[in-house]
Write a protein that holds these residues in place. Structure first.
Motif, PDB file in Angstrom:
ATOM      1  N   GLY A   1       3.212  11.704  68.504  1.00  0.00           N
ATOM      2  CA  GLY A   1       4.521  11.254  68.978  1.00  0.00           C
ATOM      3  C   GLY A   1       4.446   9.840  69.503  1.00  0.00           C
ATOM      4  N   GLY A   2       5.387   9.005  69.097  1.00  0.00           N
ATOM      5  CA  GLY A   2       5.405   7.600  69.479  1.00  0.00           C
ATOM      6  C   GLY A   2       6.175   7.332  70.766  1.00  0.00           C
TER       7      GLY A   2
ATOM      8  N   SER B   1       3.741   6.542  74.919  1.00  0.00           N
ATOM      9  CA  SER B   1       4.046   7.407  73.777  1.00  0.00           C
ATOM     10  C   SER B   1       4.127   8.860  74.220  1.00  0.00           C
ATOM     11  CB  SER B   1       2.967   7.254  72.695  1.00  0.00           C
ATOM     12  OG  SER B   1       1.739   7.824  73.114  1.00  0.00           O
ATOM     13  N   GLU B   2       4.885   9.628  73.451  1.00  0.00           N
ATOM     14  CA  GLU B   2       4.944  11.073  73.696  1.00  0.00           C
ATOM     15  C   GLU B   2       3.537  11.651  73.647  1.00  0.00           C
ATOM     16  OE1 GLU B   2       9.364  11.937  71.730  1.00  0.00           O
ATOM     17  OE2 GLU B   2       7.564  12.318  70.553  1.00  0.00           O
ATOM     18  N   CYS B   3       2.741  11.171  72.697  1.00  0.00           N
ATOM     19  CA  CYS B   3       1.365  11.631  72.570  1.00  0.00           C
ATOM     20  C   CYS B   3       0.584  11.385  73.857  1.00  0.00           C
ATOM     21  CB  CYS B   3       0.686  10.920  71.402  1.00  0.00           C
ATOM     22  SG  CYS B   3      -1.089  11.197  71.319  1.00  0.00           S
ATOM     23  N   GLU B   4       0.670  10.176  74.377  1.00  0.00           N
ATOM     24  CA  GLU B   4      -0.081   9.839  75.587  1.00  0.00           C
ATOM     25  C   GLU B   4       0.307  10.746  76.751  1.00  0.00           C
ATOM     26  OE1 GLU B   4      -0.758   5.979  78.548  1.00  0.00           O
ATOM     27  OE2 GLU B   4       0.494   5.780  76.765  1.00  0.00           O
ATOM     28  N   ILE B   5       1.599  10.953  76.922  1.00  0.00           N
ATOM     29  CA  ILE B   5       2.090  11.780  78.031  1.00  0.00           C
ATOM     30  C   ILE B   5       1.606  13.218  77.891  1.00  0.00           C
ATOM     31  CG2 ILE B   5       4.194  12.760  79.049  1.00  0.00           C
ATOM     32  CD1 ILE B   5       5.552  10.010  78.228  1.00  0.00           C
TER      33      ILE B   5
ATOM     34  N   GLU C   1      -2.106  10.759  67.896  1.00  0.00           N
ATOM     35  CA  GLU C   1      -1.311   9.938  66.969  1.00  0.00           C
ATOM     36  C   GLU C   1      -0.142   9.373  67.761  1.00  0.00           C
ATOM     37  OE1 GLU C   1       1.419   8.255  64.984  1.00  0.00           O
ATOM     38  OE2 GLU C   1       2.036  10.309  65.501  1.00  0.00           O
ATOM     39  N   HIS C   2      -0.063   8.036  67.880  1.00  0.00           N
ATOM     40  CA  HIS C   2       0.867   7.383  68.806  1.00  0.00           C
ATOM     41  C   HIS C   2       2.055   6.670  68.155  1.00  0.00           C
ATOM     42  CE1 HIS C   2      -1.658   7.815  72.434  1.00  0.00           C
ATOM     43  NE2 HIS C   2      -2.678   7.642  71.617  1.00  0.00           N
ATOM     44  N   ARG C   3       2.278   6.812  66.852  1.00  0.00           N
ATOM     45  CA  ARG C   3       3.326   6.010  66.200  1.00  0.00           C
ATOM     46  C   ARG C   3       4.558   6.794  65.756  1.00  0.00           C
ATOM     47  NH1 ARG C   3       1.576   3.381  61.207  1.00  0.00           N
ATOM     48  NH2 ARG C   3       0.414   5.290  60.859  1.00  0.00           N
ATOM     49  N   ALA C   4       4.421   8.080  65.511  1.00  0.00           N
ATOM     50  CA  ALA C   4       5.482   8.864  64.863  1.00  0.00           C
ATOM     51  C   ALA C   4       6.778   8.864  65.662  1.00  0.00           C
ATOM     52  CB  ALA C   4       5.018  10.301  64.641  1.00  0.00           C
ATOM     53  N   MET C   5       7.885   8.706  64.930  1.00  0.00           N
ATOM     54  CA  MET C   5       9.211   8.718  65.540  1.00  0.00           C
ATOM     55  C   MET C   5      10.066   9.887  65.056  1.00  0.00           C
ATOM     56  SD  MET C   5       8.897   6.243  67.584  1.00  0.00           S
ATOM     57  CE  MET C   5      10.565   6.111  68.205  1.00  0.00           C
TER      58      MET C   5
END
Length: 197
Positions: free
Chosen positions: A65-66, A74-78, A96-100
């Motif tokens: 999640g980006g 990013s959603e991923c980081e959180i 994965e930090h880019r997906a929208m």
């Protein structure tokens, strides 16, 4: 696509959504937990990931999640940060930090999974995401990674029981909005039929 999510569904449509969209899959240990990014119900998603980890349902996970509007993370980081804080080893979480969107979740994650684990080594995946999006997660995986066995786990923070989603105005709106995407997305080749009979 016209937004018809404010409509009141018929009894037949409710039954069809319950049977075809809100799919309950038998859960068994999987090689990978695929955590689809979100801004909604992050706590519920992490709770379920931690429950599945503690019960031995997966060996590896990927969080995808980006950065969404209004956030600098990013959603991923959180999500991954909280999963780690709650006891899932950081080295067991691919990021994965880019997906929208859901398609990008899968498209951007597959090369990461392949590089880290080898796609051929993954035979089963548990998709973890929002109840209202439901089978669109494994349908997206089916489009891009048909070989792997897919299971579905859904979470939400609604007090309304899942089978009674149509009685809660916001729950109903979210499910109808996602349900209405299924056929157009299939026609565009974004997703593929799942489960395959």
């Amino acid at each position: 696509m016209v937004d018809r999510s404010a409509r009141l569904p018929t009894e037949a449509e409710i039954a069809e959504i319950n049977a075809r969209h809100l799919i309950e899959t038998p859960l068994q240990p999987a090689d990978l937990l695929f955590v689809f990014g979100t801004r909604e119900d992050v706590g519920e998603r992490v709770d379920e990931a931690c429950r599945l980890w503690s019960k031995g349902y997966f060996r590896w996970s990927i969080v995808s999640g980006g950065i969404t509007p209004g956030s600098n993370r990013s959603e991923c980081e959180i999500i991954a940060e909280v999963m780690t804080a709650r006891g899932i080893p950081a080295d067991r979480i691919l990021r994965e930090h880019r997906a929208m969107n859901t398609g990008e979740n899968v498209i951007f994650s597959l090369p990461l999974i392949d590089a880290a684990l080898g796609l051929k080594n993954i035979r089963s995946v548990i998709c973890l995401g929002n109840t209202w999006t439901a089978r669109r997660y494994p349908m997206t995986l089916q489009r891009h990674w048909p070989e792997v066995e897919k299971m579905l786990v859904m979470v939400d923070s609604f007090k309304t029981p899942r089978a009674l989603w149509h009685t809660d105005p916001e729950f109903r709106r979210r499910i109808l909005f996602e349900w209405d995407k299924i056929e157009p997305y299939k026609a565009k080749g974004f997703i593929a039929e799942w489960p395959v009979n």
